[in-house]
Design an enzyme around this catalytic site. Structure first.
Site, PDB file in Angstrom:
ATOM      1  N   ASP A  40      23.527  41.850 -19.413  1.00  0.00           N
ATOM      2  CA  ASP A  40      22.639  41.971 -18.251  1.00  0.00           C
ATOM      3  C   ASP A  40      22.871  43.281 -17.511  1.00  0.00           C
ATOM      4  OD1 ASP A  40      21.121  39.719 -18.406  1.00  0.00           O
ATOM      5  OD2 ASP A  40      22.265  38.552 -16.948  1.00  0.00           O
ATOM      6  N   LYS A  67      17.934  41.717 -16.453  1.00  0.00           N
ATOM      7  CA  LYS A  67      17.235  40.731 -15.617  1.00  0.00           C
ATOM      8  C   LYS A  67      17.579  41.040 -14.179  1.00  0.00           C
ATOM      9  CE  LYS A  67      15.252  37.653 -16.848  1.00  0.00           C
ATOM     10  NZ  LYS A  67      13.820  37.523 -17.144  1.00  0.00           N
ATOM     11  N   MET A 183      20.552  37.480  -3.842  1.00  0.00           N
ATOM     12  CA  MET A 183      19.219  38.070  -4.041  1.00  0.00           C
ATOM     13  C   MET A 183      18.334  37.887  -2.813  1.00  0.00           C
ATOM     14  SD  MET A 183      18.743  36.800  -7.996  1.00  0.00           S
ATOM     15  CE  MET A 183      19.444  35.167  -7.664  1.00  0.00           C
TER      16      MET A 183
END
Length: 268
Positions: A40, A67, A183
């Protein structure tokens, strides 16, 4: 479907928050035995460099399958098909994820796809970024003087989903629960407004840690009411973790070297 005994298990490995020294011994062993690693974007840039240097085995093939919320990403369905294809071809496959695979890492979808194809799966846990973030802020998720629990929440909803119920989350936080939001920087204005509307006080301590545990780590402390302005004025961006709650009242904060926290982490 029953897994073939000839297949190597696919390992879903947590790379931790970025500092290579925070990898587990099992993660290092599995990475050094791999022939293919799907990695990732959020994996610390030094992780593979330090793990694979000095290995007696041939270096594995590295496949970048980024991602990251809000950016162009490798489709999840493609990643799952690639995992299955490489495993069925007899490769020793590692899916390397930032933090822990089971904390907002899409591991559930990949485990399901592999099991459906008859491929065995092993999860190797890693230190999640939210834990490294509170450590950087000089506190912990829980402290019996300030918090009786912790809630891990994603600020990035799956496309088409309604997103977290911030009113309910705010009600839980009001009972002494620490909020650790992954996030959430891009959505900070909306989530802060909803938490305030849910009754959380504007003076509730809040903090942010960007690039936790790495050489690029940055920390900021504010209040819930002042969080959005701090994020904007100090130009915090992703990847970052937001921490909200009275654990940030801890006495350790008084001595926190916020100007250079990455160095402070490596002096112990």
């Amino acid at each position: 479907m029953t897994a073939s005994p000839m297949l190597h298990p696919v390992h879903l490995v947590g790379a931790g928050p970025g500092d290579p020294e925070l990898l587990t011994l099992k993660a290092v062993r599995v990475l050094r035995q791999a022939t293919v690693i799907l990695i990732d974007d959020l994996v610390g840039e030094r992780v593979l460099e330090e793990v694979l240097d000095g290995s007696a085995l041939a270096r594995p093939r590295i496949v970048h399958v980024g991602k990251r919320g809000g950016c162009a990403s490798t489709p999840q369905a493609f990643i799952e098909k690639l995992l299955v294809r490489e495993a069925l071809a007899g490769e020793k496959v590692v899916r390397l994820k930032g933090g822990d695979p089971l904390v907002f890492g899409r591991a559930g979808e990949e485990i399901a796809a592999l099991r459906e194809a008859g491929v065995p799966v092993v999860v190797v846990n890693g230190i999640t970024a939210g834990l490294a973030a509170v450590n950087a802020l000089g506190t912990g998720w829980t402290d019996r003087r300030h918090a009786q629990g912790v809630m891990l929440v994603t600020g990035h909803a799956q496309p088409g989903a309604s997103g977290p119920d911030w009113a309910a989350i705010g009600a839980a936080a009001a009972t002494g629960i620490t909020l650790v939001i992954y996030m959430g920087v891009a959505q900070a204005p909306q989530l802060v407004a909803q938490l305030l509307a849910a009754g959380l006080p504007a003076e509730l301590p809040a903090g942010v840690v960007q690039h936790a545990s790495t050489d690029h780590q940055r920390c900021g402390l504010s209040t819930l009411g002042g969080l959005v302005e701090m994020l904007h004025s100090q130009q915090f961006g992703s990847p970052a973790v937001l921490v909200i709650g009275h654990v940030l009242d801890a006495a350790a904060l008084q001595a926190l070297p916020l100007a250079d926290p990455a160095t402070a982490l490596r002096t112990g």
